[in-house]
Motif scaffolding. Structure first.
Motif, PDB file in Angstrom:
ATOM      1  N   SER A  81       0.821  -1.222   0.000  1.00  0.00           N
ATOM      2  CA  SER A  81       0.000   0.000   0.000  1.00  0.00           C
ATOM      3  C   SER A  81       0.850   1.265   0.000  1.00  0.00           C
ATOM      4  CB  SER A  81      -0.902   0.005   1.236  1.00  0.00           C
ATOM      5  OG  SER A  81      -0.107   0.096   2.415  1.00  0.00           O
ATOM      6  N   GLY A  82       2.167   1.125   0.261  1.00  0.00           N
ATOM      7  CA  GLY A  82       3.056   2.270   0.368  1.00  0.00           C
ATOM      8  C   GLY A  82       3.290   2.706   1.806  1.00  0.00           C
ATOM      9  N   ASP A  83       2.498   2.188   2.745  1.00  0.00           N
ATOM     10  CA  ASP A  83       2.690   2.510   4.161  1.00  0.00           C
ATOM     11  C   ASP A  83       4.028   1.961   4.632  1.00  0.00           C
ATOM     12  OD1 ASP A  83       0.168   3.691   4.348  1.00  0.00           O
ATOM     13  OD2 ASP A  83      -0.790   1.816   4.964  1.00  0.00           O
ATOM     14  N   THR A  84       4.685   2.711   5.544  1.00  0.00           N
ATOM     15  CA  THR A  84       5.950   2.258   6.117  1.00  0.00           C
ATOM     16  C   THR A  84       5.869   2.286   7.639  1.00  0.00           C
ATOM     17  OG1 THR A  84       6.920   4.472   6.066  1.00  0.00           O
ATOM     18  CG2 THR A  84       7.338   3.043   4.154  1.00  0.00           C
ATOM     19  N   PHE A  85       6.613   1.389   8.254  1.00  0.00           N
ATOM     20  CA  PHE A  85       6.706   1.293   9.707  1.00  0.00           C
ATOM     21  C   PHE A  85       8.169   1.094  10.058  1.00  0.00           C
ATOM     22  CE2 PHE A  85       2.557  -0.168   8.456  1.00  0.00           C
ATOM     23  CZ  PHE A  85       1.706   0.400   9.390  1.00  0.00           C
ATOM     24  N   ASP A  86       8.707   1.956  10.911  1.00  0.00           N
ATOM     25  CA  ASP A  86      10.074   1.804  11.396  1.00  0.00           C
ATOM     26  C   ASP A  86      10.030   1.074  12.728  1.00  0.00           C
ATOM     27  OD1 ASP A  86      11.156   3.168   9.239  1.00  0.00           O
ATOM     28  OD2 ASP A  86      11.104   5.105  10.258  1.00  0.00           O
ATOM     29  N   ILE A  87      10.807   0.013  12.826  1.00  0.00           N
ATOM     30  CA  ILE A  87      10.821  -0.788  14.042  1.00  0.00           C
ATOM     31  C   ILE A  87      12.245  -1.141  14.431  1.00  0.00           C
ATOM     32  CG2 ILE A  87       8.535  -1.791  13.619  1.00  0.00           C
ATOM     33  CD1 ILE A  87      10.029  -4.392  12.775  1.00  0.00           C
ATOM     34  N   GLN A  88      12.399  -1.529  15.677  1.00  0.00           N
ATOM     35  CA  GLN A  88      13.625  -2.143  16.175  1.00  0.00           C
ATOM     36  C   GLN A  88      13.197  -3.438  16.844  1.00  0.00           C
ATOM     37  OE1 GLN A  88      14.800   1.178  18.661  1.00  0.00           O
ATOM     38  NE2 GLN A  88      16.533   1.605  17.312  1.00  0.00           N
ATOM     39  N   VAL A  89      14.001  -4.474  16.712  1.00  0.00           N
ATOM     40  CA  VAL A  89      13.679  -5.765  17.321  1.00  0.00           C
ATOM     41  C   VAL A  89      14.908  -6.323  18.026  1.00  0.00           C
ATOM     42  CG1 VAL A  89      11.905  -6.345  15.627  1.00  0.00           C
ATOM     43  CG2 VAL A  89      14.220  -7.096  15.233  1.00  0.00           C
TER      44      VAL A  89
END
Length: 134
Positions: free
Chosen positions: A92-100
């Protein structure tokens, strides 16, 4: 919204994680990989409100966002200050920045789940991330 698994869905991997909404707006939680989807859940609201210092130690139960593996477009490695981050990009073009935590194990399991569930195959981007070819 509490986590509800679908019939025959089960947890595959659970790690502590962080959703990086901005440089200073950071949400602690738990990242779950199930047999069907990726889930980021925060600790219950009472803990977030009354004991925020415990957020990083309590399992997330309130779903902040989730999506099935066939929605992934790519995962890119980047930086967040001195730490590393992963940017998830959806079709969809949505982005999510995460750390794991346990990033290598987590990325390997995520690659396997995307490969098995997306109808495409995963290709390395040469910088530690990957994208999905469909």
């Amino acid at each position: 919204m509490a986590i509800q698994l679908n019939p025959n869905e089960r947890y595959v991997l659970e790690v502590r994680g962080t959703h990086l909404k901005s440089f200073i707006n950071v949400h602690q939680g738990t990242i779950y990989l199930t047999t069907e989807r990726f889930i980021f859940a925060r600790p219950e609201k009472g803990i977030r409100t009354w004991a925020p210092m415990l957020e990083g130690f309590v399992d997330g139960v309130d779903v902040a966002f989730q999506f099935p593996y066939n929605m992934f477009e790519s995962i890119k490695k980047g930086r967040h200050g001195f730490a590393s981050k992963l940017t998830i990009r959806l079709l969809s073009g949505d982005t999510f920045d995460i750390q794991v935590t346990n990033q290598d194990t987590w990325l390997s399991m995520l690659r396997d789940m995307i490969t098995n569930k997306s109808g495409g195959h995963v290709v390395d981007d040469g910088m530690g991330g990957f994208y999905v070819m469909r």
